[in-house]
Motif scaffolding. Sequence first.
Motif, PDB file in Angstrom:
ATOM      1  N   GLY A  47       0.942  -1.196  -0.187  1.00  8.78           N
ATOM      2  CA  GLY A  47       0.296  -0.506  -0.021  1.00  8.78           C
ATOM      3  C   GLY A  47       0.670   1.315  -0.552  1.00  8.78           C
ATOM      4  O   GLY A  47       1.850   1.601   0.166  1.00  8.78           O
ATOM      5  N   CYS A  75       1.468   4.556   1.081  1.00 12.72           N
ATOM      6  CA  CYS A  75       1.048   5.670   2.433  1.00 12.72           C
ATOM      7  C   CYS A  75       0.995   7.358   2.113  1.00 12.72           C
ATOM      8  O   CYS A  75       2.518   6.523   1.178  1.00 12.72           O
ATOM      9  CB  CYS A  75       1.770   5.037   3.640  1.00 12.72           C
ATOM     10  N   LEU A 135      -3.322  -3.877   3.888  1.00  9.78           N
ATOM     11  CA  LEU A 135      -3.689  -2.662   4.348  1.00  9.78           C
ATOM     12  C   LEU A 135      -3.462  -3.084   6.301  1.00  9.78           C
ATOM     13  O   LEU A 135      -4.398  -2.129   6.992  1.00  9.78           O
ATOM     14  CB  LEU A 135      -5.242  -2.356   4.251  1.00  9.78           C
ATOM     15  N   ALA A 179      -8.076   6.424   3.533  1.00  4.98           N
ATOM     16  CA  ALA A 179      -8.235   6.008   4.691  1.00  4.98           C
ATOM     17  C   ALA A 179      -8.111   5.266   6.213  1.00  4.98           C
ATOM     18  O   ALA A 179      -8.412   5.148   6.147  1.00  4.98           O
ATOM     19  CB  ALA A 179      -6.882   4.892   3.913  1.00  4.98           C
ATOM     20  N   LYS A 235      -7.422   4.356  -1.553  1.00  9.98           N
ATOM     21  CA  LYS A 235      -6.003   3.633  -1.107  1.00  9.98           C
ATOM     22  C   LYS A 235      -5.150   3.156  -2.156  1.00  9.98           C
ATOM     23  O   LYS A 235      -6.434   2.460  -3.073  1.00  9.98           O
ATOM     24  CB  LYS A 235      -5.974   2.533  -0.597  1.00  9.98           C
TER      25      LYS A 235
END
Length: 344
Positions: free
Chosen positions: A37, A39, A144, A174, A337
């Motif tokens: 992911g 971030c 996640l 998110a 995301k």
Amino acid sequence: MKAVMKVAPGVGNVALQDISEPTAAPGQVRIRVQAAGVCGTDLHIYKDEFRSFPPVVLGHEVAGEVDEVGEGVDGVEVGARVTTETYFSTCGVCRYCRNGQTNLCLNRRSIGSAVNGGFTQYLVVPAKNIHRLPSDIDFQAGALTEPLACVVHGVLSTPTVVPGDVAVIAGPGAIGLLTLQVVKASGATVVMLGTDADEQRLDLARDLGADYTVNVQRQNPAPLVADITPEGLGADVVYECSGAGPAAQQLPELVRRRGRFVQIGLFGKPVAWDLDQICFKELVVTGSNASTPPAWTRALQLLATGSVRTAPLISHVFDVTDWQQAFDTFEARSGIKMILQPVG
């Protein structure tokens, strides 16, 4: 193998590089990355707002399969579906490590900032850091687990909510949408705040259980919060998840006296905040930094029971070679995301 790396200090200086595949040392496992992911911290590293130690492969939200087991590692088989905690090493002897607060160790070295992370094909981590994914959680949703563990730490490690509370959450990104689900699972009524840019995110917040959603650019949330709280005193707890200065300014106006203000989002720079409200309202203010091992256990339990769903947050999937497009999409807030998947 292709890897997205911070190649030098300073703003930018992120590039796709060819690097050698790592091997698992004693006590380590090698993970074949299936999903990682993007971030906000990765963007902060890109902007040189978060400390990193280049040259280093970015990415700390990871899921994949164990494909090599180092010497001395027991109980882990090749092919295991896993996610991993982010601390590659801590000192183990400081006050914080001894108290189980490894997230606060001053000598902590984490994947994706100090040690090579997951925006590539293979990643090596200490075997003690991995967690098996629930059987019905795919790799993208499993990646996640890390932001969910951070939210669990911020909301539950220091208890911030009890059943029957009214909670206001600012920022339906998110982190905010995960906070929403954890707070709902704790039995609270939730008001989610967003802006004009968040209309689709506010729709998703309703789908994920928000009792009320408010676009603060169109509606003052204060009358609603007063209407749904006893004697109109205000929310029991407010969570700042946006990393936006205006939200930090607004939330103290919405929380009741002797309520709680919880900071989960990161701003990346100093912001103005009316600290007098802490005194006038006798607020309890807490923050959270990353996660601790117990938060990972709790996060995986929430995923396994369906109390928290991460898959609906995934809006875009990019090949790691398209990392710049993923970063630009994140920065433009045109999705929620972004997931990078390796090539090769």
